[in-house]
Design an enzyme around this catalytic site. Sequence first.
Site, PDB file in Angstrom:
ATOM      1  N   SER A 126       0.835  -1.200   0.000  1.00 18.10           N
ATOM      2  CA  SER A 126       0.000   0.000   0.000  1.00 18.10           C
ATOM      3  C   SER A 126       0.869   1.248   0.000  1.00 18.10           C
ATOM      4  O   SER A 126       1.980   1.262   0.561  1.00 18.10           O
ATOM      5  CB  SER A 126      -0.848  -0.027   1.271  1.00 18.10           C
ATOM      6  OG  SER A 126      -1.473   1.203   1.491  1.00 18.10           O
ATOM      7  N   TYR A 153      -2.239  -1.459  10.999  1.00 15.14           N
ATOM      8  CA  TYR A 153      -2.451  -1.982   9.641  1.00 15.14           C
ATOM      9  C   TYR A 153      -1.267  -1.597   8.740  1.00 15.14           C
ATOM     10  O   TYR A 153      -0.683  -2.463   8.067  1.00 15.14           O
ATOM     11  CB  TYR A 153      -3.761  -1.437   9.039  1.00 15.14           C
ATOM     12  CG  TYR A 153      -3.829  -1.658   7.544  1.00 15.14           C
ATOM     13  CD1 TYR A 153      -4.092  -2.919   7.029  1.00 15.14           C
ATOM     14  CD2 TYR A 153      -3.581  -0.618   6.640  1.00 15.14           C
ATOM     15  CE1 TYR A 153      -4.117  -3.141   5.653  1.00 15.14           C
ATOM     16  CE2 TYR A 153      -3.593  -0.825   5.280  1.00 15.14           C
ATOM     17  CZ  TYR A 153      -3.868  -2.096   4.787  1.00 15.14           C
ATOM     18  OH  TYR A 153      -3.872  -2.304   3.427  1.00 15.14           O
ATOM     19  N   LYS A 157       1.929  -3.929   6.702  1.00 15.49           N
ATOM     20  CA  LYS A 157       2.392  -3.901   5.298  1.00 15.49           C
ATOM     21  C   LYS A 157       3.916  -3.726   5.276  1.00 15.49           C
ATOM     22  O   LYS A 157       4.616  -4.379   4.500  1.00 15.49           O
ATOM     23  CB  LYS A 157       1.708  -2.777   4.521  1.00 15.49           C
ATOM     24  CG  LYS A 157       0.238  -3.007   4.265  1.00 15.49           C
ATOM     25  CD  LYS A 157      -0.028  -4.221   3.387  1.00 15.49           C
ATOM     26  CE  LYS A 157      -1.487  -4.591   3.310  1.00 15.49           C
ATOM     27  NZ  LYS A 157      -1.763  -5.917   2.757  1.00 15.49           N
TER      28      LYS A 157
HETATM   29  P1  NAD Z   1     -10.963  -7.221   1.041  1.00 13.18           P
HETATM   30  O1  NAD Z   1     -11.202  -7.244   2.500  1.00 13.18           O
HETATM   31  O2  NAD Z   1     -12.113  -6.960   0.137  1.00 13.18           O
HETATM   32  O3  NAD Z   1     -10.273  -8.599   0.580  1.00 13.18           O
HETATM   33  C1  NAD Z   1      -9.431  -9.337   1.415  1.00 13.18           C
HETATM   34  C2  NAD Z   1      -9.937 -10.764   1.419  1.00 13.18           C
HETATM   35  O4  NAD Z   1      -9.070 -11.557   2.235  1.00 13.18           O
HETATM   36  C3  NAD Z   1     -11.342 -10.905   1.988  1.00 13.18           C
HETATM   37  O5  NAD Z   1     -12.132 -11.643   1.065  1.00 13.18           O
HETATM   38  C4  NAD Z   1     -11.142 -11.661   3.293  1.00 13.18           C
HETATM   39  O6  NAD Z   1     -12.247 -12.524   3.574  1.00 13.18           O
HETATM   40  C5  NAD Z   1      -9.869 -12.418   3.011  1.00 13.18           C
HETATM   41  N1  NAD Z   1      -9.061 -12.763   4.182  1.00 13.18           N
HETATM   42  C6  NAD Z   1      -8.646 -11.957   5.189  1.00 13.18           C
HETATM   43  N2  NAD Z   1      -7.884 -12.640   6.053  1.00 13.18           N
HETATM   44  C7  NAD Z   1      -7.810 -13.910   5.586  1.00 13.18           C
HETATM   45  C8  NAD Z   1      -7.160 -15.081   6.033  1.00 13.18           C
HETATM   46  N3  NAD Z   1      -6.434 -15.117   7.161  1.00 13.18           N
HETATM   47  N4  NAD Z   1      -7.293 -16.215   5.304  1.00 13.18           N
HETATM   48  C9  NAD Z   1      -8.030 -16.219   4.160  1.00 13.18           C
HETATM   49  N5  NAD Z   1      -8.661 -15.137   3.697  1.00 13.18           N
HETATM   50  C10 NAD Z   1      -8.554 -13.999   4.403  1.00 13.18           C
HETATM   51  O7  NAD Z   1      -9.791  -6.170   0.768  1.00 13.18           O
HETATM   52  P2  NAD Z   1      -9.244  -5.563  -0.601  1.00 13.18           P
HETATM   53  O8  NAD Z   1      -9.598  -4.137  -0.633  1.00 13.18           O
HETATM   54  O9  NAD Z   1      -9.610  -6.420  -1.730  1.00 13.18           O
HETATM   55  O10 NAD Z   1      -7.687  -5.648  -0.313  1.00 13.18           O
HETATM   56  C11 NAD Z   1      -6.892  -6.710  -0.807  1.00 13.18           C
HETATM   57  C12 NAD Z   1      -5.460  -6.485  -0.369  1.00 13.18           C
HETATM   58  O11 NAD Z   1      -5.010  -5.241  -0.868  1.00 13.18           O
HETATM   59  C13 NAD Z   1      -5.265  -6.434   1.140  1.00 13.18           C
HETATM   60  O12 NAD Z   1      -4.024  -7.038   1.451  1.00 13.18           O
HETATM   61  C14 NAD Z   1      -5.206  -4.957   1.431  1.00 13.18           C
HETATM   62  O13 NAD Z   1      -4.476  -4.681   2.602  1.00 13.18           O
HETATM   63  C15 NAD Z   1      -4.491  -4.450   0.205  1.00 13.18           C
HETATM   64  N6  NAD Z   1      -4.751  -3.029  -0.089  1.00 13.18           N
HETATM   65  C16 NAD Z   1      -6.040  -2.583  -0.202  1.00 13.18           C
HETATM   66  C17 NAD Z   1      -6.276  -1.235  -0.464  1.00 13.18           C
HETATM   67  C18 NAD Z   1      -7.674  -0.706  -0.548  1.00 13.18           C
HETATM   68  O14 NAD Z   1      -7.853   0.509  -0.417  1.00 13.18           O
HETATM   69  N7  NAD Z   1      -8.697  -1.528  -0.803  1.00 13.18           N
HETATM   70  C19 NAD Z   1      -5.199  -0.361  -0.645  1.00 13.18           C
HETATM   71  C20 NAD Z   1      -3.896  -0.856  -0.538  1.00 13.18           C
HETATM   72  C21 NAD Z   1      -3.687  -2.205  -0.262  1.00 13.18           C
HETATM   73  C1  WQD Z   2      -9.779   9.212   0.995  1.00 13.39           C
HETATM   74  C2  WQD Z   2      -9.998  10.693   1.250  1.00 13.39           C
HETATM   75  C3  WQD Z   2     -10.431  11.278   3.536  1.00 13.39           C
HETATM   76  C4  WQD Z   2     -14.281   9.291   3.842  1.00 13.39           C
HETATM   77  C5  WQD Z   2      -7.101   4.322   3.245  1.00 13.39           C
HETATM   78  C6  WQD Z   2      -6.026   3.633   4.034  1.00 13.39           C
HETATM   79  C7  WQD Z   2      -4.894   3.261   3.134  1.00 13.39           C
HETATM   80  C8  WQD Z   2      -5.383   2.471   1.934  1.00 13.39           C
HETATM   81  C9  WQD Z   2      -6.558   3.099   1.262  1.00 13.39           C
HETATM   82  C10 WQD Z   2      -5.103   0.133   2.340  1.00 13.39           C
HETATM   83  C11 WQD Z   2      -9.308  11.192   2.512  1.00 13.39           C
HETATM   84  C12 WQD Z   2     -11.612  11.602   2.657  1.00 13.39           C
HETATM   85  C13 WQD Z   2     -13.090   9.782   3.359  1.00 13.39           C
HETATM   86  C14 WQD Z   2     -15.316  10.226   4.184  1.00 13.39           C
HETATM   87  C15 WQD Z   2     -13.878  12.022   3.508  1.00 13.39           C
HETATM   88  N1  WQD Z   2      -5.831   1.175   2.304  1.00 13.39           N
HETATM   89  N2  WQD Z   2     -12.893  11.112   3.192  1.00 13.39           N
HETATM   90  N3  WQD Z   2     -15.071  11.555   3.982  1.00 13.39           N
HETATM   91  O1  WQD Z   2      -7.467   7.411   3.910  1.00 13.39           O
HETATM   92  O2  WQD Z   2      -6.497   7.650   1.577  1.00 13.39           O
HETATM   93  O3  WQD Z   2      -6.553   5.467   2.635  1.00 13.39           O
HETATM   94  O4  WQD Z   2      -7.558   3.437   2.218  1.00 13.39           O
HETATM   95  O5  WQD Z   2      -3.924   0.025   2.262  1.00 13.39           O
HETATM   96  O6  WQD Z   2      -3.988   2.538   3.889  1.00 13.39           O
HETATM   97  O7  WQD Z   2      -5.554   4.511   5.035  1.00 13.39           O
HETATM   98  O8  WQD Z   2      -8.671   6.455   1.877  1.00 13.39           O
HETATM   99  O9  WQD Z   2     -11.006   6.391   1.143  1.00 13.39           O
HETATM  100  O10 WQD Z   2     -10.524   6.526   3.623  1.00 13.39           O
HETATM  101  O11 WQD Z   2     -10.087   8.502   2.186  1.00 13.39           O
HETATM  102  O12 WQD Z   2     -13.709  13.228   3.342  1.00 13.39           O
HETATM  103  O13 WQD Z   2     -16.390   9.850   4.634  1.00 13.39           O
HETATM  104  O14 WQD Z   2     -11.393  10.925   1.447  1.00 13.39           O
HETATM  105  O15 WQD Z   2     -10.228  12.296   4.472  1.00 13.39           O
HETATM  106  O16 WQD Z   2      -8.826  12.469   2.238  1.00 13.39           O
HETATM  107  P1  WQD Z   2      -7.259   6.859   2.577  1.00 13.39           P
HETATM  108  P2  WQD Z   2     -10.145   6.906   2.241  1.00 13.39           P
END
Ligand code: NAD
Ligand code: WQD
Length: 343
Positions: A126, A153, A157
């Site tokens: 991330s 969290y 990572k």
């Molecule tokens: P998500 O929660 O939709 O998907 C994660 C999946 O993993 C879920 O289906 C959950 O049931 C499964 N899971 C969790 N722990 C598990 C375990 N121990 N064994 C088996 N399954 C398990 O999340 P996402 O948004 O699709 O994110 C996927 C990956 O990308 C994650 O590693 C997340 O940290 C990373 N990521 C997400 C974002 C974001 O904003 N969505 C941003 C950066 C990184």
């Molecule tokens: C985006 C922008 C908020 C909700 C998070 C995790 C990051 C990554 C992605 C996994 C920000 C603003 C939001 C609301 C708002 N995940 N906002 N009103 O914070 O960039 O990142 O998700 O790795 O680790 O921290 O994403 O979608 O929460 O926010 O104004 O109700 O929207 O302040 O500027 P963020 P977000």
Amino acid sequence: MARILVTGGTGYIGSHTVVELMQQGYDVTIVDNLSNSSVDVLDGISAIVGRRPEFANIDCNDYVSMEAVFKQYPDIVGVIHFAASKAVGESVEKPLMYYRNNLGSLITLLEVMRRYHVYNIVFSSSCTVYGQPDKDHLPVDETAPIQKALSPYGNTKQINEDIIYDEAHADSSLHATILRYFNPIGAHPSALIGELPNGVPNNLLPFVTQTAAGLRAELKVFGDDYNTPDGSCIRDYIYVVDLAKAHVKAVERMLAGTPTEQVEVFNLGTGRGLSVLEIVRDFVEATGVNVPYQIVGRREGDIEKVWANPKKANEVLGWKADTPVKDVLVSAWNWEKHLRNIQ
Ligand code: NAD
Ligand code: WQD
């Protein structure tokens, strides 16, 4: 065709990636414990692709069950590891759960991979690892310094990246691709799969679409006094389908044996920062649906502005996130309408 194991494959980014992999002809086995997703996602994937991925309801921390998967599918040539807990706020409340789940699942996976001689892993990292980059590092490329994590969290990572580097150092057969995602948004154009937030959404886009659908009275915009052109925070919002396609490119590169380093890192973003208020404005313009909002105080721990320099991914992976943001916002709205049965 080669088989890819996708952990967390019924989740948001995982399900979109499974679709892209299968459409490119890969066989896919999903491992997911359904802690944050539904088994119905498999129906959506099957309807889009025309065939069903293999699925095992397993916790990645369960060594014996994970081993059974590698035994059952000896044609696995690579793993994409999405499975993790991802709610920043929850990680502050329950740090041990986050460390156990996110560290344990990667460690178990790497152990089983080593045992079964599977040497390619793509890992979901991330942009959170960069924290707030200073102005000399905006847009952020892969050489920007990693900063102390702002949440358990985020720390998982960083530690997971370290675990991958250490294991690759210890085992010269292992190849890893670390993908640092910026802010994934949107849903598949079919509206058959998308993001399924649990309870009140923390992320911006699900909150916007739920407000548009009338589930929430108004969006709270967290702060308009940041040092940005309109005062609201800036992020690099990347279409989840574009993001999914980058995983296919990363897998292809590893299977072709072309990585130049044992561990390669790529920032996955569009290269363009958009403010919260721009997202709201674009959403209203693209969908014609109003989103009532109110400016409120800053959210603790928010980064002011961050967006990617995706040059390395563009050039080395031959990949670009180029879906216009308004199309992405329409896809998010179509998914919300599908969920709520709105015509
Ligand atoms: P998500 O929660 O939709 O998907 C994660 C999946 O993993 C879920 O289906 C959950 O049931 C499964 N899971 C969790 N722990 C598990 C375990 N121990 N064994 C088996 N399954 C398990 O999340 P996402 O948004 O699709 O994110 C996927 C990956 O990308 C994650 O590693 C997340 O940290 C990373 N990521 C997400 C974002 C974001 O904003 N969505 C941003 C950066 C990184
Ligand atoms: C985006 C922008 C908020 C909700 C998070 C995790 C990051 C990554 C992605 C996994 C920000 C603003 C939001 C609301 C708002 N995940 N906002 N009103 O914070 O960039 O990142 O998700 O790795 O680790 O921290 O994403 O979608 O929460 O926010 O104004 O109700 O929207 O302040 O500027 P963020 P977000």
